[in-house]
Design an enzyme around this catalytic site. Sequence first.
Site, PDB file in Angstrom:
ATOM      1  N   HIS A   1      62.408  37.797  11.126  1.00  0.00           N
ATOM      2  CA  HIS A   1      64.076  37.323  11.212  1.00  0.00           C
ATOM      3  C   HIS A   1      63.815  35.742  11.109  1.00  0.00           C
ATOM      4  O   HIS A   1      62.964  35.121  11.595  1.00  0.00           O
ATOM      5  CB  HIS A   1      64.524  37.653  12.687  1.00  0.00           C
ATOM      6  CG  HIS A   1      64.612  39.046  12.940  1.00  0.00           C
ATOM      7  ND1 HIS A   1      66.016  39.632  12.738  1.00  0.00           N
ATOM      8  CD2 HIS A   1      63.938  39.967  13.916  1.00  0.00           C
ATOM      9  CE1 HIS A   1      66.089  40.772  13.013  1.00  0.00           C
ATOM     10  NE2 HIS A   1      64.928  40.834  13.736  1.00  0.00           N
TER      11      HIS A   1
ATOM     12  N   PHE B   1      63.808  32.800  18.905  1.00  0.00           N
ATOM     13  CA  PHE B   1      64.595  33.196  19.774  1.00  0.00           C
ATOM     14  C   PHE B   1      65.618  34.231  19.124  1.00  0.00           C
ATOM     15  O   PHE B   1      66.036  34.307  17.753  1.00  0.00           O
ATOM     16  CB  PHE B   1      65.937  32.041  20.115  1.00  0.00           C
ATOM     17  CG  PHE B   1      67.289  32.444  20.567  1.00  0.00           C
ATOM     18  CD1 PHE B   1      67.197  32.783  22.073  1.00  0.00           C
ATOM     19  CD2 PHE B   1      68.241  32.405  19.855  1.00  0.00           C
ATOM     20  CE1 PHE B   1      68.380  33.203  22.573  1.00  0.00           C
ATOM     21  CE2 PHE B   1      69.512  32.621  20.435  1.00  0.00           C
ATOM     22  CZ  PHE B   1      69.459  33.062  21.842  1.00  0.00           C
TER      23      PHE B   1
ATOM     24  N   ALA C   1      73.201  38.302  16.465  1.00  0.00           N
ATOM     25  CA  ALA C   1      74.121  37.398  16.297  1.00  0.00           C
ATOM     26  C   ALA C   1      75.466  37.785  15.791  1.00  0.00           C
ATOM     27  O   ALA C   1      76.537  37.254  15.550  1.00  0.00           O
ATOM     28  CB  ALA C   1      73.574  36.454  15.288  1.00  0.00           C
TER      29      ALA C   1
END
Length: 168
Positions: free
Chosen positions: A66, A119, A123
């Site tokens: 990611h 993190f 989203a």
Amino acid sequence: MTLTELNQLDKPMLKEALTKCCGAKRWVEKMIHIFPTIDLLSLLDKSERIWHQCTEDDWKEAFIHHPKIGDVSTLKEKFASTSKWAEGEQAAVQQTSTEVLEALAEANRLYAEKFGYIFIVCATGKSAEEMLALLQARLPNKSEDEIKIAMEEQNKITQLRLQKLLAS
């Protein structure tokens, strides 16, 4: 792609499709064995069960697939195979102020320094300000608590991406 088409993919193509949903090799290898699957709910249920059987190392492996929240510049370069999905998931970040992007960058740095991984948050539907607030709220967490939160957020992302895979 339909579920029927997914069920009919050969193993290399199935592996490629599943890797777009979650980058943990162990999850992908275990998922391959559930096919053919009868319906979306069964697919999502099995995916979640397999994810919870994975180890912390597997979870961290998935995280590296990611982009950092707010790091819009690397979406297209580093994450080409999932960039459209990641762009959509982080769409609100592209319409935020420089101050918020800078605060996200600093909070991301502090988070990675403390926990050793980026993190992770689902989203989709969240504004940049909401993600910044979540990031800042999670920074004080203990490592053993935070890895579980991040793991569950990754599970949410994987579930959404499986649905997107079948919607594409």
